[in-house]
Design an enzyme around this catalytic site. Structure first.
Site, PDB file in Angstrom:
ATOM      1  CG  ASN A   1      24.305  22.559 -91.076  1.00 38.20           C
ATOM      2  OD1 ASN A   1      25.398  22.113 -91.427  1.00 38.20           O
ATOM      3  ND2 ASN A   1      24.177  23.761 -90.539  1.00 38.20           N
TER       4      ASN A   1
ATOM      5  CG  HIS B   1      35.665  24.050 -84.926  1.00 38.04           C
ATOM      6  ND1 HIS B   1      36.892  23.430 -84.845  1.00 38.04           N
ATOM      7  CD2 HIS B   1      34.756  23.072 -85.106  1.00 38.04           C
ATOM      8  CE1 HIS B   1      36.734  22.121 -84.980  1.00 38.04           C
ATOM      9  NE2 HIS B   1      35.452  21.878 -85.136  1.00 38.04           N
TER      10      HIS B   1
ATOM     11  NE  ARG C   1      29.051  25.355 -84.546  1.00 40.71           N
ATOM     12  CZ  ARG C   1      29.880  24.357 -84.811  1.00 40.71           C
ATOM     13  NH1 ARG C   1      31.165  24.591 -84.920  1.00 40.71           N
ATOM     14  NH2 ARG C   1      29.434  23.132 -84.935  1.00 40.71           N
TER      15      ARG C   1
ATOM     16  NE  ARG D   1      28.595  10.598 -88.017  1.00 35.32           N
ATOM     17  CZ  ARG D   1      28.276  10.970 -86.775  1.00 35.32           C
ATOM     18  NH1 ARG D   1      28.114  12.243 -86.493  1.00 35.32           N
ATOM     19  NH2 ARG D   1      28.150  10.066 -85.818  1.00 35.32           N
TER      20      ARG D   1
ATOM     21  CG  HIS E   1      37.637  14.751 -81.975  1.00 34.46           C
ATOM     22  ND1 HIS E   1      37.366  15.872 -81.220  1.00 34.46           N
ATOM     23  CD2 HIS E   1      37.124  15.007 -83.206  1.00 34.46           C
ATOM     24  CE1 HIS E   1      36.704  16.755 -81.951  1.00 34.46           C
ATOM     25  NE2 HIS E   1      36.542  16.268 -83.158  1.00 34.46           N
TER      26      HIS E   1
END
Length: 702
Positions: free
Chosen positions: A67, A608, A580, A424, A454
């Site tokens: 991350n 998610h 989250r 990405r 998306h």
């Protein structure tokens, strides 16, 4: 203290300039960048949890390190680019790029200290007690060193390329996230001092295994022990490990590009040479080596992070793949949504099941393969299916879905796929999928100019005795079987005529031309999600204290949506937010957000899914539930094609409510956000929502 609190002087923990009384915006919003790093801290907290299996704790260290890599490649790179361009406008919370970078540096230093501490003092020693040891060269006996000398000579030396730096050899190109050894030497004959770089190859993994299969050594230590073989006749003054991170954001002007695929490929090549935004170094490096690298890579002191520990912690994922079931989470059954469950006659006809009633799949509790993949597989093989249309943002290397689409095209069906080339870090993979599909005769489109696609949508058109019928899947996550094992996501399978018509309009928009498309059921960004969400929140506010809003998402950043939520709170609406990752809203602030709570669930699975619940937006007792791909971030609302779908079946609404209630339960293991931007860890004895949802009875997948 987080950026967003009132301070009088600079703080080494925030990097805030001496601003005196901060603007009101700094009280209304938390800083986006530091909120991202707060999420990494929550992930790292899991690595300290002794109730979690040991290799899973190590995996959380790996995730936190990964991350941070992405954070520097994208967010830090963006701030630096703005400064370089002279764009010094303040963020919505009132801070300049320079102040944010200073705050980031301090926060990252703290994160790295925590990461090193948990590895050094807890995880690695406990692994050693379990027979898995990461050792240093100095720990090895003669037999071990002799073995590694053979490994070096046979497998490592042939692929190493020492690169000198002198007037005849310019400083070499360093690829993004590459790890190198810097070596300072002196020629004993001439007395000339020089520098060389060796790229550390991870061809055989981050760690080399010793013969017992239980001990592992970082590969750079093996190379360092054999530098004389690489520089014969030279005196080695010092060596040190270093790693570079470059700006990896993709910048394609698709409004000017004649061929988007070619433009993306060209930009991927240019990205390799973008500016360095972080230099990680061994703390043993001399000032001379550090200055040399800073000069050659054009980085500032605050871009440098030193450690006397291991560089590239992410490479320790190699250990997580060891066959040690006793140190990993036990495998949990995945289930099959009731209408799709196998019977004595085998796998049911999905089209008949979906035609009978909408189906909600909740991954990874429900099998992705036995629901979504099987839906696409049956569509590819069914002779009555005329067309399949879907979006691909990220898909997996197994390629089952791609293979099904190829098979459908070969059977003469009309197959259209919208591949997002600008996803990405998946750009290269998506170019490969696009070409494979095109070669099979699939109609491939790359979406709309200026927008990322998306949305997670699939449309199957089927000829039936009573006419053409459309079957739909609208999801919150990617069509990716690998991530579906660990990402928590939702998908609605439906034969609803209005949703089918909406998907037809949306795909026509994505693959063709036109303006003014309208949708009766779907809520589509960039035009529709922002105003629709604002209307639903405002409608709830009209009910005052009877109002009820629960929003579950990955990130809450958009200031306009936050302001509408603040207004609803002022009207007395009870608002529970499950966020989250990044959250820029300040909850529980008197006079601003007193009725708003924010919780964050981190654990075995990556939360998610997006679920948006409004208790009275259609009138008292008539709730609205939406699921889909859109987070409440400016990029999702303004510059992406997103799709939200209403879930109207009371049975499925009850399941969505159970998901929300499980995370909101007082005894659920969830973090709580306080008004000052700090996160409170869940108290001992709480139960992971992931475990609770797994314990709900179901039928295992075949």
């Amino acid at each position: 203290m987080a950026i967003g609190a009132r301070v009088e002087t600079s703080s080494p923990t925030t990097g805030v300039e001496t601003l005196g009384e901060l603007p009101e915006s700094a009280v209304r919003y938390l800083n986006r960048e530091l909120s991202w790093l707060d999420f990494d801290a929550r992930v790292l907290h899991l690595a300290r949890d002794e109730s979690i299996p040991l290799l899973e704790r190590l995996r959380f260290c790996v995730i936190a390190a990964g991350n941070l890599d992405e954070f520097f490649q994208v967010r830090v790179a963006s701030l630096k680019a703005r400064m370089a361009e002279g764009r010094l406008e303040r963020s919505v919370d009132g801070f300049t790029p320079q102040a944010q970078l200073a705050g980031i540096h301090a926060r990252v230093e703290t994160l790295l200290e925590g990461l090193e501490s948990v590895l050094r003092s807890a995880i690695l020693p406990t692994l050693a007690a379990e027979g898995i040891r990461v050792v240093d060269w100095s720990d090895l006996d003669t037999d071990d060193r002799k073995f590694l000398e053979g490994e070096f000579a046979d497998r490592i030396y042939p692929i190493l390329t020492p690169l000198a730096v002198d007037p005849g050899h310019p400083f070499p190109y360093l690829s993004n996230l590459s790890t190198s050894l810097g070596v300072r030497l002196v020629d004993p004959e001439s007395g000339r001092r020089c520098f060389a770089r060796i790229k550390v190859p991870f061809t055989y993994g981050r760690l080399l295994s010793l013969p017992d299969g239980e001990r592992f050594i970082p590969i750079e230590q093996v190379i360092s022990a054999h530098l004389e073989a690489l520089f014969p006749g030279m005196e080695i003054l010092e060596h040190a490990c270093f790693r570079v991170t470059r700006n990896a954001d993709l910048s394609v002007d698709d409004q000017e590009a004649e061929d988007l695929l070619t433009a993306v490929e060209a930009e991927l090549q240019r990205r390799r040479f973008r500016a360095v935004v972080r230099l990680e170094m061994s703390a043993t490096a001399s000032v001379a080596m550090r200055n040399l690298l800073m000069d050659e890579l054009d980085v500032l002191p605050d871009d440098v992070y030193t450690t006397d520990f291991l560089l590239h912690v992410g490479g320790l994922s190699q250990l997580c793949k060891l066959k040690r079931a006793d140190l990993l989470w036990s495998q949990r059954h995945q289930f099959v949504p009731a209408p799709l469950r196998p019977t004595g006659e085998g796998t049911p006809d999905f089209f008949a099941a979906i035609r009978n009633a909408d189906v909600l799949a909740h991954h990874p509790y429900d099998s992705f393969g036995a629901s979504v993949q099987e839906f696409i597989h049956q569509a590819a093989e069914d002779p009555d299916v005329l067309a399949i249309k879907m979006t691909l943002y990220r898909t997996d290397g197994d390629g089952d879905i791609v293979e099904a689409l190829v098979s459908a095209a070969e059977r003469g069906k009309q197959v259209a796929v919208v591949v997002e080339l600008k996803a990405r870090f998946d750009e290269q993979a998506n170019i490969g999928w696009a070409r494979q599909l095109e070669n099979a005769g699939v109609h491939v489109a790359y979406g709309l100019v200026g927008l990322k696609v998306h949305a997670k949508i699939c449309l199957v058109v089927r000829a039936e005795p009573d006419g053409i019928r459309r079957y739909c899947h609208v999801g919150t996550g990617n069509y990716n079987a690998l991530t579906a094992r660990t990402y928590e996501d939702l998908g609605l399978l439906t034969a609803d005529e209005d949703i089918g018509a909406d998907l037809s309009h949306l795909f026509n928009r994505l693959t063709g031309y036109g303006h003014g498309f309208t949708y009766s059921e779907l809520v589509v960004a960039p035009e529709g999600v922002r105003p629709h969400m604002a209307e639903l929140i405002a409608a709830e506010a009209a009910h005052g204290e009877q109002g009820r809003i629960t929003l579950k998402m990955n990130s809450l950043v958009d200031a306009e949506i936050i302001d509408v939520l603040y207004a609803a709170s002022a009207a007395g609406v009870r608002i529970d937010l499950l966020v989250r990752g990044i959250c820029c809203l300040c909850p529980g602030v008197p006079g601003l957000s007193e009725t708003i709570s924010v919780r964050s669930v981190v654990g075995r699975y990556l939360e998610h899914s997006r679920i948006y619940f409004f208790g009275n937006a259609n009138g008292v007792g008539r709730p609205v539930y939406l699921i889909g791909s859109a987070d409440l971030m400016p990029r999702n609302l303004n510059s992406r094609v997103e799709a939200l779908v209403p879930v109207r079946d009371p049975r499925l609404q009850a399941r969505l409510q159970r998901i929300l209630d499980t995370s909101l339960d007082h005894d659920a293991r969830a973090w709580t956000l306080h008004p000052d931007g700090t996160w409170e860890a869940p108290p001992p004895g709480t139960v992971s929502p992931h475990d609770t949802l797994h314990d709900i009875p179901g039928v295992p997948a075949a």
